[in-house]
Design an enzyme around this catalytic site. Structure first.
Site, short mmCIF file in Angstrom:
data_model
loop_
_atom_site.label_atom_id
_atom_site.label_comp_id
_atom_site.label_asym_id
_atom_site.label_seq_id
_atom_site.Cartn_x
_atom_site.Cartn_y
_atom_site.Cartn_z
N LYS A 222 2.85 2.23 2.28
CA LYS A 222 2.82 2.82 3.63
C LYS A 222 3.91 2.17 4.47
O LYS A 222 4.21 0.99 4.30
CB LYS A 222 1.48 2.51 4.31
CG LYS A 222 0.30 3.37 3.89
CD LYS A 222 -0.89 3.08 4.82
CE LYS A 222 -1.96 4.14 4.68
NZ LYS A 222 -3.03 4.00 5.70
N LYS B 183 0.83 -1.21 0.00
CA LYS B 183 0.00 0.00 0.00
C LYS B 183 0.86 1.27 0.00
O LYS B 183 0.38 2.38 0.18
CB LYS B 183 -0.92 0.02 1.23
CG LYS B 183 -1.94 -1.09 1.27
CD LYS B 183 -3.05 -0.79 2.25
CE LYS B 183 -2.60 -0.83 3.68
NZ LYS B 183 -3.74 -0.62 4.64
N1 C2G Z 1 -10.31 6.87 8.95
C1 C2G Z 1 -11.31 7.80 9.22
N2 C2G Z 1 -10.99 9.08 9.47
C2 C2G Z 1 -9.69 9.48 9.46
C3 C2G Z 1 -8.66 8.55 9.19
C4 C2G Z 1 -8.99 7.23 8.94
O1 C2G Z 1 -12.50 7.44 9.25
N3 C2G Z 1 -9.42 10.79 9.71
C5 C2G Z 1 -10.69 5.48 8.66
C6 C2G Z 1 -10.32 5.03 7.26
O2 C2G Z 1 -11.31 5.45 6.32
C7 C2G Z 1 -10.30 3.50 7.42
C8 C2G Z 1 -9.81 3.33 8.87
O3 C2G Z 1 -10.00 4.61 9.53
O4 C2G Z 1 -11.62 2.96 7.31
C9 C2G Z 1 -8.35 2.92 8.96
O5 C2G Z 1 -7.59 3.88 8.26
P1 C2G Z 1 -6.14 3.43 7.69
O6 C2G Z 1 -5.39 2.76 8.77
O7 C2G Z 1 -5.55 4.60 6.97
O8 C2G Z 1 -6.59 2.32 6.64
P2 C2G Z 1 -6.20 2.17 5.10
O9 C2G Z 1 -4.75 2.28 4.89
O10 C2G Z 1 -7.12 3.06 4.34
O11 C2G Z 1 -6.55 0.60 4.90
O12 C2G Z 1 -7.92 -3.14 2.41
C10 C2G Z 1 -8.23 -1.87 2.90
C11 C2G Z 1 -7.04 -1.14 3.43
O13 C2G Z 1 -6.29 -1.97 4.33
C12 C2G Z 1 -7.53 0.12 4.12
#
Ligand code: C2G
Length: 134
Positions: free
Chosen positions: A46, A44
């Site tokens: 990250k 990803k």
């Molecule tokens: N999130 C949120 N508000 C934020 C930051 C994050 O609602 N200000 C939510 C994201 O939309 C996600 C969850 O928190 O539903 C986790 O965010 P991340 O750890 O950034 O997840 P991500 O990298 O988007 O992983 O297969 C799917 C991926 O693994 C999603």
């Protein structure tokens, strides 16, 4: 028992994560979080500050979270939903529409993101010696 599933990296835990997990749990009785491994984070593009083991331990301490399992790849969602008898798939709406293929298997809900906070913002602010609201 109505089972909910969600996915993420959950690095440097913040209120955006907690708001998502609280609302996801409110959609059912059991919340399964599928947590990106360090290897999948690289896919990803990250790099998490905390290791998978530490991010898992932190998530398991949250009252809304019932279980945490690893996310290894983009392709595991259908089998995760089927194998865990999931009723509802939930993600923040930055993913709006991306997982609609799961509608064959469960409800799909995209929840509004929490504005003004992100792991990236935390990293950038700390690098600049800033607090969240400066
Ligand atoms: N999130 C949120 N508000 C934020 C930051 C994050 O609602 N200000 C939510 C994201 O939309 C996600 C969850 O928190 O539903 C986790 O965010 P991340 O750890 O950034 O997840 P991500 O990298 O988007 O992983 O297969 C799917 C991926 O693994 C999603």
């Amino acid at each position: 028992m109505r089972k909910v599933i969600t996915y993420g990296t959950y690095d440097l835990l913040h209120v955006g994560h907690i708001n998502l997990l609280r609302r996801a749990k409110a959609l059912g009785d059991y919340l399964l979080v599928v947590l990106s491994t360090d290897e999948f984070n690289a896919v990803k593009h990250k790099t998490a500050y905390h290791s998978y083991e530490d991010r898992k331990l932190i998530l398991e301490a949250i009252r809304y979270v019932d279980e945490v399992i690893p996310e290894y790849n983009w392709e595991q969602k259908i089998s995760d939903v089927v194998n865990n008898q999931i009723d509802v798939f939930v993600m923040g709406d930055d993913w709006e529409g991306q997982f609609d293929f799961l509608k064959e298997y469960c409800e799909v809900v995209y929840l509004p993101r929490t504005e003004g906070i992100s792991t990236t913002k935390i990293k950038n602010d700390l690098h600049l010696g800033k607090t969240e609201h400066e």
